[in-house]
Design an enzyme around this catalytic site. Sequence first.
Site, PDB file in Angstrom:
ATOM      1  N   SER A  38       5.790   4.933  10.455  1.00 36.81           N
ATOM      2  CA  SER A  38       6.349   3.899  11.329  1.00 36.81           C
ATOM      3  C   SER A  38       7.516   4.448  12.154  1.00 36.81           C
ATOM      4  O   SER A  38       7.331   5.384  12.917  1.00 36.81           O
ATOM      5  CB  SER A  38       6.758   2.687  10.479  1.00 36.81           C
ATOM      6  OG  SER A  38       6.986   1.552  11.270  1.00 36.81           O
ATOM      7  N   ASP A 183       0.016  -0.291  10.192  1.00 38.65           N
ATOM      8  CA  ASP A 183       1.243   0.388   9.781  1.00 38.65           C
ATOM      9  C   ASP A 183       1.063   1.196   8.489  1.00 38.65           C
ATOM     10  O   ASP A 183       0.575   0.692   7.481  1.00 38.65           O
ATOM     11  CB  ASP A 183       2.326  -0.671   9.576  1.00 38.65           C
ATOM     12  CG  ASP A 183       3.724  -0.080   9.507  1.00 38.65           C
ATOM     13  OD1 ASP A 183       3.931   0.885   8.759  1.00 38.65           O
ATOM     14  OD2 ASP A 183       4.617  -0.599  10.210  1.00 38.65           O
TER      15      ASP A 183
END
Length: 296
Positions: A38, A183
């Site tokens: 991320s 993610d």
Amino acid sequence: MYIDGVFSGGGIKGFALIGAYKSIESKGYKFKRLAGTSAGSIISAFILAGYTADEIYKLVDEIDLNIFLDERKTIFPFSLTKWISLYWNLGLYKGNKLEEWLLINLKKKGIVTFADIPPGSLRIIASDLTNGRLIVLPDDLHKYGVHMESFSVARAVRMSCSLPYFFEPVKLASTKGSNIVVDGGVLSNFPIWLFYQEKSNFKQTRPVLGIKLSSRESEQPKRNIKNAFELYGALFETMKDAHDSRHISSKHEKDIVFLPVDDIISTEFALTEEKKLALYELGKSRTYDFLKTWTY
């Protein structure tokens, strides 16, 4: 001196990672290999591209972060649109603007695909929900029939940043159909385990320094769960941290800078200049103090 680095996820809290990198620079350390999830994948890609900490801070500070909240155009009222988008597109925002911004700024340094960087120098974590597995990019691309040399670094970073329900997932095409990727923090928010795996290409060959956007596990505050929203938040936080915590032994903790930023919401894109600077200074000062006594 060359070291390997791992940067954790944390959304907008990533300003603290830039401050940490500033102190690492000041001590003369240079990264040979990087891994991130991320927000950590963003700074890892920029570091590998050759950006300094000051340049990275300028890149993220000079842009209105709300630009990344790119909604789909529709004739319906916004309050209705966001729920329609969430239902059919699996996310409130497209995520295209983030990928475009990454592509533009990486291209300035001559990086477009993984063919433009040294093999093994960058590892990015994403989550394949279709097949229920963690993906290490670019290494696992061959499992989808995709050549890593032609795959966009910006797209890989976007995959790692596609927070479920917030950004639309990225669809990764393969010989067996389309795969929903979100993610990397869903499965591994701090992939320091990459450098400690035995019998793998990631086996530790030089000092590893990790920067983690959270307190030590023993110092983390207990979560107060009183309603369904708080339950979801606690569920997600536990899900993304539990896996990595099992890989952080006492011998590994000595190589990790813990940055307690639990009071900042990961999706707080309207962050004030004061909060941005406070996060940056926190990362900078904590890392500077850590490196004073770091032994490897």
